[in-house]
Design a protein around this motif. Structure first.
Motif, short mmCIF file in Angstrom:
data_model
loop_
_atom_site.label_atom_id
_atom_site.label_comp_id
_atom_site.label_asym_id
_atom_site.label_seq_id
_atom_site.Cartn_x
_atom_site.Cartn_y
_atom_site.Cartn_z
N ARG A 103 0.84 -1.21 0.00
CA ARG A 103 0.00 0.00 0.00
C ARG A 103 0.87 1.25 0.00
N GLY A 104 1.96 1.19 0.75
CA GLY A 104 2.87 2.33 0.76
C GLY A 104 3.51 2.57 -0.59
N ILE A 105 3.86 1.49 -1.27
CA ILE A 105 4.48 1.61 -2.60
C ILE A 105 3.50 2.23 -3.60
N ARG A 106 2.22 1.93 -3.47
CA ARG A 106 1.22 2.49 -4.38
C ARG A 106 0.88 3.94 -4.06
N SER A 107 1.31 4.42 -2.90
CA SER A 107 1.01 5.80 -2.49
C SER A 107 2.08 6.75 -3.02
N PRO A 108 1.83 8.04 -2.92
CA PRO A 108 2.84 9.01 -3.38
C PRO A 108 3.91 9.30 -2.33
N TYR A 109 3.81 8.68 -1.15
CA TYR A 109 4.72 9.01 -0.06
C TYR A 109 6.11 8.41 -0.28
N MET A 110 7.09 9.00 0.39
CA MET A 110 8.48 8.61 0.21
C MET A 110 8.98 7.63 1.27
N ALA A 111 8.16 7.31 2.25
CA ALA A 111 8.59 6.38 3.30
C ALA A 111 7.37 5.70 3.91
N ILE A 112 7.63 4.59 4.56
CA ILE A 112 6.58 3.83 5.25
C ILE A 112 7.08 3.52 6.65
N VAL A 113 6.18 3.65 7.62
CA VAL A 113 6.42 3.13 8.96
C VAL A 113 5.38 2.04 9.22
N VAL A 114 5.82 0.84 9.53
CA VAL A 114 4.91 -0.24 9.89
C VAL A 114 5.05 -0.48 11.39
N ILE A 115 3.97 -0.25 12.12
CA ILE A 115 3.97 -0.46 13.57
C ILE A 115 3.25 -1.76 13.87
N ILE A 116 3.92 -2.65 14.57
CA ILE A 116 3.39 -3.97 14.88
C ILE A 116 3.01 -3.98 16.36
N GLU A 117 1.73 -4.11 16.64
CA GLU A 117 1.24 -4.09 18.02
C GLU A 117 1.04 -5.52 18.50
N SER A 118 1.89 -5.93 19.44
CA SER A 118 1.80 -7.26 20.04
C SER A 118 1.08 -7.13 21.38
N PRO A 119 0.78 -8.24 22.05
CA PRO A 119 -0.03 -8.16 23.28
C PRO A 119 0.54 -7.25 24.36
N LEU A 120 1.87 -7.15 24.50
CA LEU A 120 2.43 -6.38 25.59
C LEU A 120 3.30 -5.21 25.16
N MET A 121 3.65 -5.14 23.89
CA MET A 121 4.49 -4.04 23.43
C MET A 121 4.29 -3.81 21.95
N SER A 122 4.69 -2.62 21.51
CA SER A 122 4.66 -2.29 20.09
C SER A 122 6.07 -2.03 19.60
N TYR A 123 6.33 -2.34 18.36
CA TYR A 123 7.63 -2.09 17.75
C TYR A 123 7.38 -1.87 16.26
N GLY A 124 8.39 -1.44 15.52
CA GLY A 124 8.12 -1.13 14.13
C GLY A 124 9.35 -1.11 13.26
N VAL A 125 9.10 -0.88 11.97
CA VAL A 125 10.18 -0.76 10.98
C VAL A 125 9.92 0.48 10.13
N PHE A 126 11.02 1.11 9.72
CA PHE A 126 10.96 2.29 8.85
C PHE A 126 11.57 1.92 7.51
N ILE A 127 10.87 2.26 6.43
CA ILE A 127 11.31 1.87 5.08
C ILE A 127 11.35 3.11 4.20
N ASP A 128 12.54 3.48 3.73
CA ASP A 128 12.66 4.53 2.72
C ASP A 128 12.27 3.94 1.37
N LEU A 129 11.44 4.63 0.61
CA LEU A 129 10.99 4.14 -0.69
C LEU A 129 11.67 4.88 -1.83
N PRO A 130 11.83 4.22 -2.97
CA PRO A 130 12.32 4.94 -4.15
C PRO A 130 11.32 6.02 -4.55
N HIS A 131 11.78 6.93 -5.40
CA HIS A 131 10.88 7.97 -5.93
C HIS A 131 9.73 7.28 -6.65
#
Length: 548
Positions: A239-267
Motif C-alpha cells: 500500500r505504501g508503494i502504491r502511495s505518493p509518499y516517500m517512506a513507510i512506517v509499519v507499527i506492529i502491536e503485540s499483546p504487551l508491546m509495540s515495535y516497528g520498521v521504517f522503510i525509505d521508498l524509491p521515488h
C-alpha cells in the motif's frame, strides 16, 4: 558500609569454588570479567560474567556459544548470548552482601537458561527484544487503538528532548502539535504513511542473523512468530508503494508491546519494478529497513499507565468550583487521572485572584500572583496535559449558567456556598463536596447522587446535632492574620493535598461505578479520634436544600 574494592578478592575466591576464573581479557576501569560454566539440568555451557566493581548494577551473564538445544526464536536470550534473568527493579541488591548477591544473580541466570532450553517461559521476566531494536524512535500519539493508516510528523531540529528525525505517529495532528509546541519543538509533517497492524505473538529475536536488515528478513521473522503477521506486513508495504509518499512506517502491536520498521521508498517514478506482480516480491524483499522502538505519548496511556485496568476520568465533563488551596491540587490530580481528554472537559470556576497570602499552600506559584485563579490554573494544567480541554470561568458560580456536565465538585470550603450548590444541583447531577475540618484536623468528602443520600446541607445540620461528626473532640475555632491581610484558618499545604487526594479517589470510584460510602473522613492531627466511620448518610428530613 562495605568498601567495594575490598570484597573483590573474596568474590573471585567464591566464584572459583563454582568453577569460574578471572578472565585474562580485562578492560582497565571496566567490568570484572569471570569465565566459567552455567551448569543447567540440560548441560553445562561456557559463559562470561561481567561484574560492576562498585556493585551499582546487576551482573551481566553472556553465553560464549549458542547451545545446540536453543530454539531459533527464544525468550530471554539475546542474539549475542546475553541472558535476561531479571526485570529491572525485581531484584533488590543487598549492598551489605555483594558477594552473596552476585552469586545469587548467576544462579538466577542459570535457572532462566535451563527453563528456556526446556521450552518453558519465565513469566516474571521482560524480553530482551529492545536491546538490539533501536535505530529510530517513534512516539505514538494515537488514541484510536484500531489498526489502519495514520499520519506522521518528524522533528526538524535536535534542540529538544527528541532527536532530529525522530518520528511522531498521530491520528490527530492538531492535538499532537499542542504537545510538541509545549516543549518548544520544531516539527513538520512527513511524506510518510504509518500503518498499524496487530499480532498475537510477542517479539523474540533470532539467535543468528539479528537484527533483520531488509523487508524479506522482517517478513520471514514475522512468519515464524505469527503466520498471519507476514501477510499484514507485506500488504502495508504494498500500500505504501502504491502511495505518493516517500517512506513507510509499519507499527506492529503485540499483546504487551509495540515495535516497528521504517522503510525509505524509491521515488514514485522509480517504483515500476516494485509494482510488477511477477517481480514485485523479490524487489520488495530487498528494501532495507531501520528498526523503530515505540514509545507511547497518547492521552489514555498517560492516564492509565499507573492504574492499569482501572477506570479513568477520560470522556467526562467535570465542573470544579473553587480553585483555591484544595481546588488547585485537586484539579491537577483530576487531569492526571484523565479528566479533560477523550472528549471530556474540566471547567474551573473561581472569581478570586491569587493573593500573597495564598502562596504558601496553593498549587500556583509566585509567577501567577494577582492573576485570576481559574485562568492561571488553566494555563498550568495545559502545561501538564496540553491536549486536555480546560475551560476557565473566573466568575461567581451563582452568576453562571454552567450547561451540561457529568460531575460537580465543590472545593470552595465555603459552607454558605456549599448550601447554594446543594440546593441548585442536588437533583440534577452528582455533586462531590471536599473540605477541611478545623485547622487541618481532618479532611472530608461527600458524594451526593441525584435522588439518593444526604447533601452537604444535610450533613452540616446533622453535625450540629452531633451526628456524623469528623472527630469526637470539639473543634474550636482557630484563626490567624489581622488587619489588611484578613483573618484565615491556618493549616499547611500538606492538608490541602490530603483533601485533594480524598476527592480524586471519590471521583474515580464514582466514575468506575463501584459502590462505596458517600461520606469519607481522614483524621490528620494527632490527639484527635475519628468519630464516624465512612458511611452513606440518608437525606435529612426537612433539609431546605433537598426540598428545593
Amino acid at each position: 558500609m562495605i568498601e567495594a574494592m575490598e570484597v573483590i578478592p573474596e568474590l573471585i575466591a567464591k566464584f572459583r569454588e563454582i568453577g569460574f576464573e578471572r578472565s585474562a581479557h580485562q578492560i582497565v576501569g571496566g567490568l570484572l570479567i569471570l569465565e566459567g560454566q552455567l551448569k543447567t539440568s540440560v548441560g553445562d555451557f561456557d559463559c562470561l560474567v561481567g561484574i560492576d566493581r562498585q556493585f551499582r548494577r546487576l551482573p551481566q551473564v553472556q553465553l560464549l556459544n549458542s547451545p545446540a538445544q536453543l530454539p531459533h526464536l527464544s525468550p530471554h536470550i539475546s542474539s549475542t548470548g546475553g541472558i535476561c534473568y531479571a526485570m529491572p527493579g525485581t531484584i533488590v541488591f543487598d549492598i551489605f552482601d555483594p558477594v552473596g548477591q552476585t552469586l545469587l544473580c548467576v544462579r538466577k541466570a542459570t535457572h532462566v537458561l535451563s527453563m528456556v532450553l526446556q521450552g518453558k517461559m519465565v513469566e516474571d521476566l521482560a524480553e530482551e527484544f529492545f536491546a538490539s531494536w533501536f535505530d529510530l524512535h517513534c512516539f505514538m500519539d494515537v488514541d484510536d487503538r484500531q489498526t489502519g493508516v495514520i499520519s506522521a510528523v518528524t522533528i526538524r531540529d535536535g534542540k529538544s528532548v527528541f532527536r532530529r528525525n525522530d518520528v511522531i505517529a498521530t491520528d490527530d495532528v492538531q492535538r499532537t502539535s499542542l504537545k510538541l509546541e509545549s516543549l518548544g519543538v520544531s516539527f513538520e509533517e512527513m511524506s510518510c504513511n504509518v500503518y498499524k497492524i496487530s499480532t498475537t505473538a510477542q517479539p523474540r529475536p533470532y539467535q543468528n542473523d539479528w537484527p533483520p536488515k531488509t523487508i524479506g528478513e522482517v517478513v520471514n521473522w514475522q512468519y515464524e512468530l505469527d503466520h498471519t503477521a507476514r501477510a499484514k506486513v507485506l500488504e502495508a508495504v504494498k500500500r505504501g508503494i502504491r502511495s505518493p509518499y516517500m517512506a513507510i512506517v509499519v507499527i506492529i502491536e503485540s499483546p504487551l508491546m509495540s515495535y516497528g520498521v521504517f522503510i525509505d521508498l524509491p521515488h514514485p517514478n522509480e517504483r515500476r519494478l516494485l509494482k510488477k506482480p511477477a517481480l514485485a516480491l523479490q524487489h520488495i524483499y530487498r528494501l532495507p529497513i531501520k528498526q523503530i522502538a515505540i514509545f507511547r505519548l497518547d492521552d489514555e496511556y498517560i492516564a492509565q499507565r499507573n492504574t492499569p485496568g482501572c477506570t479513568t476520568l477520560s470522556g467526562l465533563r467535570i465542573t470544579l468550583v473553587g480553585c483555591g488551596t484544595i481546588g488547585g491540587y485537586l484539579a491537577e490530580a483530576l487531569v492526571k487521572a484523565g479528566a479533560g481528554i477523550g472528549g471530556g472537559s474540566v471547567a474551573l470556576v473561581d472569581r478570586e485572584s491569587l493573593q500573597p497570602g495564598n502562596l504558601g499552600r496553593h498549587r500556583l506559584g509566585f509567577s501567577e500572583l494577582y492573576k485570576p485563579k481559574a485562568t492561571a490554573l488553566k494555563g498550568e494544567l495545559e502545561r501538564i496535559m496540553p491536549s486536555a480541554k480546560i475551560i476557565a470561568c473566573p466568575e461567581d458560580v451563582r452568576d453562571l449558567t454552567l450547561g451540561e456536565f457529568d460531575l460537580l465538585i465543590d472545593a470552595t470550603g465555603e459552607e454558605s456556598l456549599g448550601y447554594w450548590l446543594a440546593a441548585r444541583y442536588h437533583s440534577v447531577v452528582p455533586t462531590l463536596s471536599v473540605w477541611i475540618e478545623g485547622a487541618g484536623v481532618a479532611v472530608r468528602s461527600l458524594l451526593k447522587r441525584p435522588g439518593d443520600g444526604a447533601c452537604y446541607r444535610c450533613l452540616c445540620d446533622y453535625n450540629k446535632g452531633s451526628r456524623y461528626r469528623s472527630v469526637k473532640e470539639d473543634l474550636k475555632p482557630v484563626f490567624a492574620g489581622q488587619g489588611c491581610e484578613g483573618i484565615y484558618v491556618p493549616f499547611s499545604a500538606v492538608v490541602s493535598v490530603q483533601a485533594a487526594c480524598l476527592g480524586v479517589e471519590a471521583a474515580l470510584q464514582w466514575a468506575g461505578g463501584s459502590a462505596h460510602e458517600a461520606l469519607r473522613t481522614k483524621v490528620l492531627s494527632p490527639g484527635y479520634e475519628a468519630a464516624t466511620p465512612d458511611c452513606s448518610p440518608e437525606t435529612r428530613s426537612g433539609c431546605p436544600a433537598c426540598s428545593t
